[in-house]
Design an enzyme around this catalytic site. Structure first.
Site, PDB file in Angstrom:
ATOM      1  N   ARG A  22       2.080 -24.113   4.222  1.00 45.52           N
ATOM      2  CA  ARG A  22       1.206 -24.817   3.290  1.00 45.52           C
ATOM      3  C   ARG A  22       0.802 -26.154   3.908  1.00 45.52           C
ATOM      4  O   ARG A  22       1.650 -26.981   4.246  1.00 45.52           O
ATOM      5  CB  ARG A  22       1.939 -25.056   1.973  1.00 45.52           C
ATOM      6  CG  ARG A  22       1.106 -25.780   0.917  1.00 45.52           C
ATOM      7  CD  ARG A  22       1.898 -25.964  -0.363  1.00 45.52           C
ATOM      8  NE  ARG A  22       2.124 -24.683  -1.017  1.00 45.52           N
ATOM      9  CZ  ARG A  22       3.121 -24.467  -1.893  1.00 45.52           C
ATOM     10  NH1 ARG A  22       3.983 -25.416  -2.168  1.00 45.52           N
ATOM     11  NH2 ARG A  22       3.250 -23.279  -2.455  1.00 45.52           N
ATOM     12  N   SER A  23      -0.495 -26.380   4.067  1.00 46.43           N
ATOM     13  CA  SER A  23      -1.007 -27.600   4.682  1.00 46.43           C
ATOM     14  C   SER A  23      -1.231 -28.683   3.631  1.00 46.43           C
ATOM     15  O   SER A  23      -1.130 -28.445   2.425  1.00 46.43           O
ATOM     16  CB  SER A  23      -2.321 -27.313   5.403  1.00 46.43           C
ATOM     17  OG  SER A  23      -3.334 -26.999   4.456  1.00 46.43           O
ATOM     18  N   ARG A  24      -1.562 -29.894   4.104  1.00 43.10           N
ATOM     19  CA  ARG A  24      -1.846 -31.001   3.195  1.00 43.10           C
ATOM     20  C   ARG A  24      -3.068 -30.671   2.316  1.00 43.10           C
ATOM     21  O   ARG A  24      -3.102 -30.954   1.123  1.00 43.10           O
ATOM     22  CB  ARG A  24      -2.096 -32.291   3.985  1.00 43.10           C
ATOM     23  CG  ARG A  24      -2.186 -33.533   3.110  1.00 43.10           C
ATOM     24  CD  ARG A  24      -2.522 -34.743   3.955  1.00 43.10           C
ATOM     25  NE  ARG A  24      -1.541 -34.951   4.997  1.00 43.10           N
ATOM     26  CZ  ARG A  24      -0.404 -35.612   4.824  1.00 43.10           C
ATOM     27  NH1 ARG A  24      -0.103 -36.090   3.633  1.00 43.10           N
ATOM     28  NH2 ARG A  24       0.440 -35.783   5.835  1.00 43.10           N
ATOM     29  N   GLU A  27      -2.038 -28.481  -0.460  1.00 45.04           N
ATOM     30  CA  GLU A  27      -1.331 -29.203  -1.520  1.00 45.04           C
ATOM     31  C   GLU A  27      -2.319 -29.903  -2.449  1.00 45.04           C
ATOM     32  O   GLU A  27      -2.164 -29.883  -3.682  1.00 45.04           O
ATOM     33  CB  GLU A  27      -0.370 -30.220  -0.898  1.00 45.04           C
ATOM     34  CG  GLU A  27       0.803 -29.585  -0.167  1.00 45.04           C
ATOM     35  CD  GLU A  27       1.677 -30.623   0.511  1.00 45.04           C
ATOM     36  OE1 GLU A  27       1.347 -31.822   0.431  1.00 45.04           O
ATOM     37  OE2 GLU A  27       2.694 -30.236   1.115  1.00 45.04           O
TER      38      GLU A  27
END
Length: 536
Positions: A22-24, A27
């Site tokens: 899960r990347s920024r 998120e």
């Protein structure tokens, strides 16, 4: 070249590892939409990999792609690829493998080349034997790192701007404070700040003495920790009642309690952020004075009174402070009667190190004072100059030198900045107004450096302090009289510590049986014995 399932199998791909992260951006998307991006990513890769007909495993990780060392799942993926458990790695995009340092990118790139690892994405399969694919892999890795750096710089810039405006930017609010999300500032936590103020009052003025009703007892950090645990409902920042001395010292000596917080951007000077005060500066100063004055005080328990030599004597062999050991032994005489023998030693906690008879060391310390009392003025002055503890003066002088060095560095950097703005002005990058504005700002900083250099040059520490011999002689006589007239061991300890900073003991011949050990005692007088006021 297009690589289908058949071609991948022919090239030796027997198993695929699908790495999900899960990347920024994911998120932020989840916060807006409430969707599970990790599940969406898994569903997408399931559809892609199912078409190849090659067995695959999926592993997922939630966290930043900044470093391989902080991603245990990806570390395991690397191990499995190296062991040839998998011959290909599937990711939504190459940046999912990492956006870390160039060292980390080198690890990933070398792994792909050395082991001929294929990279499968929803849009393309990268063949490590194809130069064009390798070029694209390098480009993707480089761009993902640049994107990460740009994002980090943007976020740090925002934090610095907020900090300069006095807003809190360092994560969760510290103990005694709450974060006001509507303003970005810190406010006092009502209960925690009240508890912390009470802790200051206990430390500075003492805790209730249950043996002497109505009186207060001075406490060390260790005794205060015991008192808080046994007699109060005040909890630690973690919410327990297990207080520890070092925890208390960190809390009490922290400048945030007088509303000062520091935010330190990497490679820049700290930014001071101000908040409401937990305690007033007068109470904080008293606590700091007690903390500094308590460096060599014996660290005793709440229900224990220190003996005469507590915290004073240091073993020359291991450098540890020696402690008292007392025991009573009962012997049966030949006539049937009982003999009682009391053993009292000063010993080092290091196994096999040093131990001496307690009263022998006490006697030698008193003899030192008796000899000093009889010396003439010149000899006494010489002895004090050679044996007084000047550690504090040396620390001050060292700090002064370090400050002067930092000012030299700061002046050099300012001159470089001045040269830079002149260059920009000469090549017409800066107009007159911009040039004058920046030049004035640097000149102001240079003037500040000048003033600080004058200040620290003028406060050079003089290690040779004026000695008031008459007052020293009076102090020594008073100490001896007070010591012999007192029958309280703790009072005697306070009297000795008023004169001696510490005493180093060196055993030159071990004792045996009733023959006492021979030792050399090297006492260090306190620096404040030199002057002006009575010690006792």
């Amino acid at each position: 070249m297009h690589l289908d399932a058949k071609r991948l199998i022919e090239l030796g791909v027997e198993a695929i590892i699908n790495y999900l992260r899960r990347s920024r951006a994911d998120e932020e998307y989840e916060k807006k939409t409430g969707e599970d991006t990790l599940k969406n990513q898994a569903d997408l890769m399931d559809r892609v990999l199912s078409g190849y007909g090659i067995p695959y495993d999926q592993v997922s990780e939630i966290g930043s792609g900044d470093k391989i060392s902080t991603r245990p799942v990806f570390q395991k993926v690397i191990e499995d690829l190296r062991s040839r458990k998998y011959q290909a790695i599937a990711v939504k995009e190459i940046s999912r493998m990492g956006r870390g340092s160039y060292t980390d990118m080198g690890i990933i790139y070398d792994l792909i080349i050395d082991l001929n690892i294929f990279i499968i994405t929803p849009y393309r399969v990268y063949d490590p034997s194809n130069p064009a694919d390798l070029r694209q892999i390098r480009f993707e890795l480089f761009m993902s790192r640049e994107e990460f750096e740009t994002t980090r710089e943007r976020l740090m810039g925002g934090r610095i701007t907020a900090a300069l405006a006095g807003k809190w930017v360092s994560g969760a609010a510290p103990y005694c404070f709450i974060y006001d999300s509507s303003t970005g500032f810190l406010d006092l936590h009502e209960k925690e700040s009240a508890d912390m103020k009470q802790i200051y009052l206990y430390y500075v003025y003492g805790v209730p003495d249950f043996k002497n009703q109505g009186e207060l007892r001075d406490v060390s950090y260790r005794a205060l920790a015991t008192f808080l645990k046994r007699h109060t409902n005040i909890l630690t920042p973690e919410g327990s009642n297990e207080w520890h001395p070092m925890m208390l010292r960190r809390l009490i000596t922290h400048e945030r309690n007088i509303g000062i917080h520091r935010f330190q951007p990497k490679g820049q000077d700290p930014i001071i952020i101000y908040s409401p005060k937990v305690v007033d500066e007068d109470l904080f100063s008293k606590a700091m004075e007690k903390d500094q004055a308590s460096r060599h005080k014996p660290r005793t328990k709440l229900d224990f009174s220190p003996c005469e030599l507590a915290g004073l004597v240091i073993c020359s062999t291991c450098g540890r402070r020696m402690i008292r050991q007392f025991s009573v032994q009962h012997y049966q005489r030949t006539d049937g009667s009982e003999s009682i023998y009391e053993k009292e030693f000063l010993w080092c906690k290091e196994p096999g190190c040093t131990f001496l008879k307690y009263r022998s060391v006490e006697s030698q310390l008193l003899k030192v004072l008796e000899v000093l009392e009889t010396l003439d003025a010149d000899k006494l002055r010489t002895y004090i100059e050679n044996s007084a503890n000047n550690d504090d003066k040396e620390i001050l002088e060292r700090n002064r030198i370090e400050m002067m060095d930092s000012l030299v560095t700061r002046r050099s950097n300012l001159k470089k900045r001045m040269d830079f703005i002149y260059e920009k002005y000469e090549d017409r990058t800066y107009d007159d107004e911009t040039f004058q504005s920046r030049k004035s700002a640097i000149e102001k900083e240079l003037n500040e450096v000048d003033e600080l250099e004058k200040l620290y040059t003028g406060v050079k520490v003089d290690k040779k302090r004026e000695i008031n011999i008459q007052q020293v002689q009076k102090n020594i006589s008073t100490v001896l009289k007070a010591y012999h007239s007192s029958d309280n061991k703790t009072s005697k300890n306070n009297i000795l510590r008023a004169v001696f900073d510490h005493a180093i003991v060196e055993v030159i011949e071990k004792g045996k049986g009733r023959r006492e050990a021979k030792f050399i005692l090297k006492p260090k007088l306190r620096a404040d014995i030199l002057g002006g006021k009575s010690l006792v």
